[in-house]
Scaffold this motif. Structure first.
Motif, PDB file in Angstrom:
ATOM      1  N   ARG A   1     -10.684   0.641   1.693  1.00 15.44           N
ATOM      2  CA  ARG A   1     -10.077   1.888   2.165  1.00 15.44           C
ATOM      3  C   ARG A   1      -8.591   1.970   1.887  1.00 15.44           C
ATOM      4  O   ARG A   1      -8.084   3.035   1.506  1.00 15.44           O
ATOM      5  CB  ARG A   1     -10.341   2.066   3.669  1.00 15.44           C
ATOM      6  N   ASN A   2      -7.838   0.865   2.048  1.00 18.75           N
ATOM      7  CA  ASN A   2      -6.402   0.918   1.769  1.00 18.75           C
ATOM      8  C   ASN A   2      -6.124   1.249   0.308  1.00 18.75           C
ATOM      9  O   ASN A   2      -5.197   2.000  -0.015  1.00 18.75           O
ATOM     10  CB  ASN A   2      -5.734  -0.405   2.145  1.00 18.75           C
TER      11      ASN A   2
ATOM     12  N   TYR B   1      -6.919   4.980  -0.169  1.00 18.52           N
ATOM     13  CA  TYR B   1      -5.841   5.833   0.338  1.00 18.52           C
ATOM     14  C   TYR B   1      -4.694   5.919  -0.665  1.00 18.52           C
ATOM     15  O   TYR B   1      -4.155   7.007  -0.931  1.00 18.52           O
ATOM     16  CB  TYR B   1      -5.307   5.298   1.669  1.00 18.52           C
ATOM     17  N   LYS B   2      -4.288   4.780  -1.220  1.00 15.15           N
ATOM     18  CA  LYS B   2      -3.162   4.754  -2.169  1.00 15.15           C
ATOM     19  C   LYS B   2      -3.467   5.589  -3.405  1.00 15.15           C
ATOM     20  O   LYS B   2      -2.620   6.347  -3.883  1.00 15.15           O
ATOM     21  CB  LYS B   2      -2.846   3.311  -2.559  1.00 15.15           C
TER      22      LYS B   2
END
Length: 264
Positions: A244-245, A248-249
């Motif tokens: 997920r990180n 997001y980026k």
């Protein structure tokens, strides 16, 4: 009227292409829209081209009154196919969206879909035949800044349709959700979005006819979730499998670069 396909939001884009597709198959049509001149012109062209009956219902399905009006208009019709296509996008970031727009998009893309589907499904179950097609978006797989209510309601449509498919597994009723990417229609202009439709490469615009052809091919194969086009398939993979990180980026960077290009 018998042997009917009901298509919401058939003014242009996917809705109009679905109308042509089912008219070509010999179905009579009920088509809805808010722009009376355009929807009636579409009806006339389809009747003349395919020799079917087309009933138009000028209605805004973004509120309870509009949905009740449509239900009263179709109460005597034998609907074999339902295409829940009506929808709209919102330009502002969430904090700037007016309440009436929030209420409208959530009612149209959740309540209206649920209410129409349940109402028409009841007559399909009596006959043990029919088809329900709900139009979602690749936004259901990957929410983006500036588009979060649209994506969230489209995710609801995806989950709703998959659940409906499982409930109806022992019937002869077909259920499909279609999750296209960018569509070459007047959708974005209606939402006040400034887009470049002729661009090539990733996230390009697809022709509505191509999307409908691919989705109908998937429907014939029994594919419940239809993701027409390579770009939409890539978005689905990113949304499902990236950490997920990292996701997001990627989405934040993509959104910033896109906004920079649009404001040059």
């Amino acid at each position: 009227m018998k042997n009917v396909t009901l298509i919401t939001g058939a003014t242009s884009g996917l809705g109009l292409e679905y109308a042509k597709e089912y008219a070509k198959k010999g179905y009579n049509l009920i088509i809805t829209g808010r722009r009376e001149d355009k929807i009636k012109a579409n009806a006339g062209n389809i009747e003349n081209t395919y020799n079917v009956k087309v009933k138009t219902v000028i209605v805004d399905l973004a509120n309870e009154k509009g949905v009740n009006t449509l239900l009263s208009e179709i109460c005597d019709d034998e609907i074999e196919v339902l295409v829940n296509n009506a929808g709209f996008g919102l330009k502002p970031v969430f904090s700037e969206v007016p309440k009436e727009d929030m209420d409208g998009i959530m009612y149209l893309q959740m309540n209206a879909v649920v209410i129409l589907t349940q109402n028409i499904l009841k007559q399909m179950l009596v006959r043990n035949r029919g088809t329900v097609i709900n139009i979602s978006s690749d936004g259901a797989f990957a929410v983006m800044p500036g588009n979060i209510l649209y994506s969230s309601t489209k995710l609801f449509i995806l989950n709703f349709t998959e659940g409906l498919y499982m409930e109806l597994i022992d019937t002869a009723i077909n259920v499909q959700v279609v999750c296209p990417g960018f569509i070459d229609s007047d959708f974005h202009e209606s939402a006040g979005m400034n887009v470049v439709k002729k661009k090539k490469g990733f996230m390009k615009f697809m022709d509505p006819e191509e999307i409908v052809n691919l989705a109908m091919r998937d429907l014939k194969k029994g594919k419940v979730v239809s993701v027409p086009g390579l770009d939409a398939k890539i978005i689905r993979i990113m949304g499902n499998f990236l950490p997920r990180n990292m996701f997001y980026k990627i989405i934040i960077n993509f959104t910033r670069k896109r906004n920079e290009k649009l404001h040059r």
